[in-house]
Design a protein around this motif. Structure first.
Motif, PDB file in Angstrom:
ATOM      1  N   VAL A 156      -7.330 -28.816  24.762  1.00 30.90           N
ATOM      2  CA  VAL A 156      -6.927 -30.217  24.590  1.00 30.90           C
ATOM      3  C   VAL A 156      -5.395 -30.345  24.624  1.00 30.90           C
ATOM      4  O   VAL A 156      -4.839 -31.195  25.324  1.00 30.90           O
ATOM      5  N   ASP A 157      -4.721 -29.485  23.871  1.00 29.13           N
ATOM      6  CA  ASP A 157      -3.261 -29.570  23.828  1.00 29.13           C
ATOM      7  C   ASP A 157      -2.639 -29.357  25.203  1.00 29.13           C
ATOM      8  O   ASP A 157      -1.699 -30.050  25.598  1.00 29.13           O
ATOM      9  N   ASN A 212       0.045 -43.626  24.096  1.00 31.49           N
ATOM     10  CA  ASN A 212       0.044 -43.094  22.741  1.00 31.49           C
ATOM     11  C   ASN A 212      -0.673 -41.738  22.719  1.00 31.49           C
ATOM     12  O   ASN A 212      -1.786 -41.593  23.197  1.00 31.49           O
ATOM     13  N   SER A 213       0.012 -40.734  22.152  1.00 29.47           N
ATOM     14  CA  SER A 213      -0.571 -39.384  22.240  1.00 29.47           C
ATOM     15  C   SER A 213      -1.843 -39.254  21.397  1.00 29.47           C
ATOM     16  O   SER A 213      -2.767 -38.526  21.758  1.00 29.47           O
ATOM     17  N   ASP A 214      -1.932 -39.996  20.285  1.00 34.12           N
ATOM     18  CA  ASP A 214      -3.166 -39.950  19.489  1.00 34.12           C
ATOM     19  C   ASP A 214      -4.346 -40.460  20.309  1.00 34.12           C
ATOM     20  O   ASP A 214      -5.428 -39.862  20.324  1.00 34.12           O
ATOM     21  N   GLN A 216     -11.372 -42.933  33.608  1.00 36.11           N
ATOM     22  CA  GLN A 216     -11.275 -44.387  33.536  1.00 36.11           C
ATOM     23  C   GLN A 216     -10.547 -44.813  32.262  1.00 36.11           C
ATOM     24  O   GLN A 216      -9.688 -45.703  32.274  1.00 36.11           O
ATOM     25  N   ALA A 217     -10.896 -44.170  31.162  1.00 33.41           N
ATOM     26  CA  ALA A 217     -10.273 -44.544  29.889  1.00 33.41           C
ATOM     27  C   ALA A 217      -8.770 -44.279  29.916  1.00 33.41           C
ATOM     28  O   ALA A 217      -7.966 -45.086  29.437  1.00 33.41           O
ATOM     29  N   ILE A 218      -8.388 -43.147  30.488  1.00 26.80           N
ATOM     30  CA  ILE A 218      -6.952 -42.846  30.580  1.00 26.80           C
ATOM     31  C   ILE A 218      -6.264 -43.816  31.536  1.00 26.80           C
ATOM     32  O   ILE A 218      -5.163 -44.303  31.273  1.00 26.80           O
ATOM     33  N   THR A 219      -6.976 -44.101  32.631  1.00 23.84           N
ATOM     34  CA  THR A 219      -6.402 -45.058  33.583  1.00 23.84           C
ATOM     35  C   THR A 219      -6.245 -46.433  32.952  1.00 23.84           C
ATOM     36  O   THR A 219      -5.244 -47.126  33.146  1.00 23.84           O
ATOM     37  N   ASP A 220      -7.245 -46.839  32.153  1.00 24.01           N
ATOM     38  CA  ASP A 220      -7.144 -48.144  31.496  1.00 24.01           C
ATOM     39  C   ASP A 220      -5.915 -48.195  30.597  1.00 24.01           C
ATOM     40  O   ASP A 220      -5.178 -49.171  30.580  1.00 24.01           O
ATOM     41  N   GLN A 221      -5.705 -47.153  29.864  1.00 27.13           N
ATOM     42  CA  GLN A 221      -4.477 -47.091  29.068  1.00 27.13           C
ATOM     43  C   GLN A 221      -3.270 -47.051  29.993  1.00 27.13           C
ATOM     44  O   GLN A 221      -2.244 -47.646  29.721  1.00 27.13           O
ATOM     45  N   GLY A 222      -3.465 -46.341  31.099  1.00 24.78           N
ATOM     46  CA  GLY A 222      -2.381 -46.235  32.082  1.00 24.78           C
ATOM     47  C   GLY A 222      -2.008 -47.580  32.672  1.00 24.78           C
ATOM     48  O   GLY A 222      -0.839 -47.833  32.958  1.00 24.78           O
ATOM     49  N   SER A 223      -2.994 -48.461  32.847  1.00 22.27           N
ATOM     50  CA  SER A 223      -2.643 -49.796  33.371  1.00 22.27           C
ATOM     51  C   SER A 223      -1.792 -50.525  32.340  1.00 22.27           C
ATOM     52  O   SER A 223      -1.148 -51.509  32.622  1.00 22.27           O
ATOM     53  N   ASN A 224      -1.812 -50.007  31.119  1.00 17.42           N
ATOM     54  CA  ASN A 224      -0.913 -50.522  30.089  1.00 17.42           C
ATOM     55  C   ASN A 224       0.283 -49.600  29.889  1.00 17.42           C
ATOM     56  O   ASN A 224       0.976 -49.680  28.891  1.00 17.42           O
ATOM     57  N   SER A 225       0.497 -48.706  30.852  1.00 16.93           N
ATOM     58  CA  SER A 225       1.485 -47.671  30.576  1.00 16.93           C
ATOM     59  C   SER A 225       2.883 -48.272  30.361  1.00 16.93           C
ATOM     60  O   SER A 225       3.725 -47.659  29.730  1.00 16.93           O
ATOM     61  N   ALA A 234      -7.604 -38.345  21.471  1.00 18.30           N
ATOM     62  CA  ALA A 234      -8.955 -38.821  21.102  1.00 18.30           C
ATOM     63  C   ALA A 234      -9.865 -38.818  22.327  1.00 18.30           C
ATOM     64  O   ALA A 234     -11.019 -38.368  22.274  1.00 18.30           O
ATOM     65  N   ILE A 235      -9.336 -39.313  23.442  1.00 18.92           N
ATOM     66  CA  ILE A 235     -10.152 -39.339  24.659  1.00 18.92           C
ATOM     67  C   ILE A 235     -10.494 -37.913  25.100  1.00 18.92           C
ATOM     68  O   ILE A 235     -11.644 -37.607  25.419  1.00 18.92           O
ATOM     69  N   LEU A 236      -9.460 -37.092  25.083  1.00 18.82           N
ATOM     70  CA  LEU A 236      -9.681 -35.723  25.556  1.00 18.82           C
ATOM     71  C   LEU A 236     -10.689 -34.991  24.662  1.00 18.82           C
ATOM     72  O   LEU A 236     -11.547 -34.230  25.145  1.00 18.82           O
TER      73      LEU A 236
END
Lengths: 254, 254, 254, 254, 254, 254, 254, 254
Positions: free
Chosen positions: F20-21, C2-4, C25-34, C8-10
């Protein structure tokens, strides 16, 4: 379009009873029914040949069967429904309040009360074994409903070929032969080698294992070494009756 | 046993020309041929109906085909062999030193020189597409060899149903209809809904994939929703010809 | 992803709320749900197109069907289960305490209470014979549940082709045609020769013998001589509805 | 019947230029062509939609193919013949003195010189493996001949499902998807679970043993657990092209 | 022949307790049982590997099943009977007076009370849809009875491939994978493209029409484009369990 | 997504080199390649397990086969193409200018020059008759190409069961057994009753009539009364090799 | 024609007791019964060989079965009806007021009270598993009814081939072997490799999935690699009994 | 184990020439060959019965066939190879430098020079049509090679049943009947109804369309309404010869 109807419209136009637009509309109205010329021919054919629609009862409810039979039987034309088991037949008869059930043939019948031109010659229905009788009886019920003369020739399977030989004169006295057999389905082949008549072979689902619900008999009949045997679907007594009617009517029309 | 032959023997016995034992032997000798009564009837049938044996050429050598055709053609009766490819046909014609090959129909022909009672009425051979023509031509070759009048009605497949509508009067002018179709094999069903004639459906092996060498057309024709369609084997133009002959002869014999 | 959520993380990283490692890690965690992006897209698709999951009821218990329907019907989305016999349907309705059973179509329905964008144009459901109606009704029940406009055109089998001619204008007014037929299954072939619309052919198991539970109709439809007919499984009214929905939605998205 | 023609006749009758009999005959003459209304509509459809008849080359001779293509190509309409092997194609081109042969697609082509309204959107042709390419190329050749925009997406078989994931955006950018696969034929099922487009699955005869010349792929596609997949005959690239044309044209007509 | 028994005979001969003839007879007598060496090895194998005979319950009476299970369960070895419907299972349990019935798996179980060496690693049982669960449960019941560790991974059909992606790590943590799927049976193909483990595919009879009682799934699995998939009979959960046991034991024996 | 790439982007963001973008876009761009994680795992698997892609040669041209083999053989990895007849193989070798053709196995081979970890234990390939050898040789060629130790055990058909008994110790010394048989295909059943090893049965197309190109053997193996036999497609020696590799690798990884 | 009868007629003619016409008529009358010579021979055969007609009970009503059995049992000849389920058997026994039902064999029996020449040698009936027993019992019931000596050899399936080895001497002591097996049907092949006796293989419908109601066993037996195995229809215990009777009688007649 | 060998070992032990351990080892060594008792019995059977191994030539190279025939023909035992086409046969004869090729039967023969016990009685080989002759000739070639007396009875198809009647005495003079027929395969059924002999039916692949390469004949023979017909594989003349040999030898051994 019916030519009398056309001439009538045209005459009215010529006579001034109709304007061009009205005549065009009248012709167009008939024209929008122009497919009805087939319908009409179709209806003519049925009244002429004594072959009304037959109800295929297997995948219809008792209510549907009864309803369609009522419509078909208008003016005493009679009606016939095939492949009706005894439970469903009970309901059909109850709803209609009349008619009869031929259990072995599995047909529900409302006999014709209209007079019908009698059939000419007879159609032989030959049956290999007693197990094949229900299919033969379906053919016979349909033929008799359609006003044909039928000869029943039963239990003449090829395993005891003398039985068949005994009935050869009888076979030869028929105009068309419907030959009903299950298992290996050899009977029509042997009959076709002995008798010079149109032969409609009906495979039945009698048998087990490789009989495959009648496929062994079907493919045996279709690959017959005797020339000129024609075949209908497995257990299709009605189809054989209809085909023999086409043939016998063709004879009579000459 | 021939009754004249029997009476002759009996008269000789009565006259003392034969003793009981000799007469018994003579009758027995004929009796050992008692199956010949069928043979004879069979021969009678063929000379009467104009339907001599047709040679199935597919699994025979050129020598065998030529030899059998020579025997059949004695006295100018003519002979026909079906399912002969062009290479084998060349050899057959070379061995026989006469005859002709109809390539599309794949038949070798020695025309009949005996006179034959002319056919009455005509048999229609209807063909769904040009790809189905070889099978139709096999039927036509056989029918013409057998002295029948044939009407060819080609390229009337159901994908453009107006083509079929255009030829309805022609269809109705025939006494029997042979309907040849491959792929989904719907043509006989549609024809049977429009025309009140005996219909012999011939599935062809035209198609690919689920057409399964003609099985799709075959099962479609056998499970037709139009009543009274009969069916022969895939690509069996000859069988359809023979069946139509049985029907047409039956008409004429009345 | 999800881009939002990503932004938010960035932003947190840019703001110093997260370190590079934590952000990774946070992006990867979302990535494990990719894979969930598909899920989500899938959900989006369903809410957008009005095509929620349909329950295949044949090999599920009443408890399983009722439970899944409850989940699907959250927020008034409605739910549909197909191939449910009347006994099992009774139990399903009893467990759920609401809903209805369409007996001929054999579906259990919890109608949608959410508003839905109305369908554009109409989908024609054409039926060869009354015996084929249950399959047609399954397609219709699904289409109406999915918010489509349906036109029922029944009893136009090819054995009486004029009936089909009479409804040609009606056929041509539909955007997609579902053509349902059993036995020899010739109807879609004839329709495809007459009408210039996407055609989805549905073979039914109506028939016996060589109909082989619908295989004759299936192979006939697949080997149709009319180009551009597509086919679904035997008795698969739901599949035809779904395919027509894909087509009609594609039209509307343009 | 054309209403102008009808009015003309009627006016002549009203004016005394024709007698009733003559007018009746004139209407009947048109009426004997009344089936031509379909023909005419049919012709209209083809010129309107850019879908001329395609020649099925498999069971025709080179002479027949060349002849039919010449007729179809009158006025620069172009012509296409499918399922032509290279030897026969050589003869066809020699007879015609023009045209080209697409070897992999096995089609003979006489390109259209008439202008044609350009296709809108694009039709994706997705191919599981390089072995399936000839079938895909037949579809592509037909679509391009018919003026459609095609996207080729090859070698995305399910044994390495990431290859399919990589092309998802491309799949979603097409209006209709033709999915070609042999062996187990799983690709259309997986695609249908991922993409919300009309999907026409084409089983190919690639494989051996239980692949049964494409039947494994065919039955797999027909019994797909993903809803809304429609199927054409084995190796029927042309049929898929025609079906996608029906769909795409339907979109554009809105 | 047992070597101790042989030595005993030979010692007696050497000691004069037996004559040559007597010793020869004694060895021959054992020799007439020499096939028992296999029997014995067979028994050894079963006690060693924890794979006693499993009772095929489908074509046996309740009395037969109960009797055989009693014999097998001597010394607390336990016993398992598969393909037992609930009515027959009730009788079996009543006759035996002990044991339990796993309804979904359709097995009757007398758990083992003997200790058994624990299984090493785990066997994954993956199931495409909830309708396929009974077959998966048969495999699981057998594996657990045989002392194996099982991982259940359900509802990961290919129509929503993200569900499968989510469980990839779980799949990769198993030593052997049993993949159960009906309809088009594509799941094992997709799994084999993603995971590097022995894969035993089990087609189920879930589906209708062309699913043909599981044949579509079977032929799809056998003609898989992913290399190294092996297949067992339709609905044969037990066979898959046994095959995975052979593999897992082979690993452990190294 | 590759974690190094991710960290690089995030560092740039933290350093202000990206906004960010821009960072979101960069991550998304990689994300559109997120399926590459599987590709990479896939490649890892092949280099780890020694199982490069094998070329299915049957429906490819010599040019295609040679081209793909060249790509696969980069860095000395070797390449193998199966189901290549001798004429096509000659062309492939000519184009490549290197490699060899194993005629009985019908494979084209470019041997691996990279070192490979040696196989552990041996895989037995058992063959019922000399007619089945080509299929066995395909399996053997693939296994040896993949670095496995193979034991050939030929001509042990069940019609002379003593031949099988003689090789029992040899069978038991293998870790996995590939059992190749045509005609009635009984050999794997008998072997499975005697030996406690994973068994992969390969039906061959040897036989005629009801052997149906290997279907008799296939269905016999699938309905084996011996538990735990798994089966691959008819004549699929390669598939059996791949399945045995999965099993043997699983053993070694423990 | 009976020679005594012929001589009698001829003597009467010679003696003047008959005129030529009368004698001719008398001979013709016998001649019109000349097919009866077969009938008579047929009856002789049955009384001679102890093989009366057996009633095929599956598609007959209880009334029909009871009626035919009464006729067959005249003079204490006994009667046997096969394929009678227990409900129908109850009715048959009730109607006849005597006889017995063998439940496993599914036959109704009226034992013969006439003396019969005892059978010579014995016929072995070998059965792969307990599930195959009903078919074996049908064969045994028929053989014992027909006065043959039978040896039952059960539970010797090929999955544990030592069981078969143990009974080899018993197998070799029989004159003919009937071998009954379901599933993969390998038993007759293995037996034929070990024993030098006429072998009649009977496939049974035991199994599921690809066993296809016995077709796997049937095609396995027919494509056996062991020479000289003959086969009867699936579950056809009676046919095997009849075939073994033909063989054993042939032995005894020498 | 050979009893002489056993006694020899035991005598050595008794004599002190061997110790217990040595004797045990010697017996065990023989015991590891204990399966040889079957081999030996097998060899005994062949020399006794005159049934050496027959080479199945279809899937072997000329070199393989020639090599095996040389081995089999040691000591003048003769050798026979079946299903060898004429091209391959030329090579076989060239390699062997002796022998002959029977073209119609498609067998290569090295006649036996050893004396053989003459056959008793005769085996009838009955053939429906000339197209079936190659299969009949294969049976005859094998029977004559095996020393049996054969009677050829050709061209007695059921389409002209009188031809069969004429040869009834000849049929009845044979001890066993092999009945060869293609197309619908009705001949064995009719023969079995007329003659009281063991009947081995051989379906042939003669025919087309629904004959399905002999399946129509096969299933017709297997579902024969005449009791006691046994069947071998399509075109399996050799198998019928072997089965008749088993029967005839059984007669003679009495």
């Amino acid at each position: 379009m019916n030519s009398d109807a056309l001439r009538a419209i045209l005459s009215k136009l010529q006579n001034g009873d109709l304007q061009v637009d009205q005549a065009a509309q009248a012709i167009t109205d008939q024209g929008s029914n122009s497919m009805d010329s087939w319908v009409r021919v179709d209806h003519d054919r049925e009244s002429r040949s004594g072959a009304p629609e037959i109800v295929y009862g297997e995948s219809k409810t008792a209510e549907q069967i009864a309803g369609i039979m009522e419509v078909l039987d208008k003016d005493g034309a009679g009606a016939l429904a095939t492949r009706v088991d005894s439970a469903k037949a009970g309901k059909v008869l109850e709803i209609m309040g009349c008619g009869q059930y031929l259990e072995q043939a599995r047909v529900v019948l409302r006999p014709r009360t209209q007079t019908r031109e009698p059939g000419i010659g007879s159609i032989g229905v030959i049956c290999a074994g007693t197990s094949d009788l229900p299919v033969a009886e379906e053919a016979i019920a349909a033929l008799e409903f359609l006003g044909q003369n039928v000869r029943r020739i039963a239990d003449v399977g090829v395993a005891g070929i003398h039985r068949l030989m005994d009935v050869l004169p009888e076979l030869r006295s028929c105009q068309v032969l419907i030959v009903v057999a299950g298992m290996e389905g050899a009977l029509p082949t042997v009959v076709a080698g002995l008798v010079d008549r149109p032969i409609i072979a009906v495979p039945t689902s009698v048998g087990y294992g490789v009989s495959m619900g009648g496929f062994a008999a079907l493919v045996g009949m279709l690959s017959s070494c005797a020339p000129g045997v024609t075949v209908v679907n497995i257990d299709n007594g009605l189809g054989a009756a209809m085909a023999s009617l086409r043939i016998n009517r063709s004879r009579n029309e000459r």
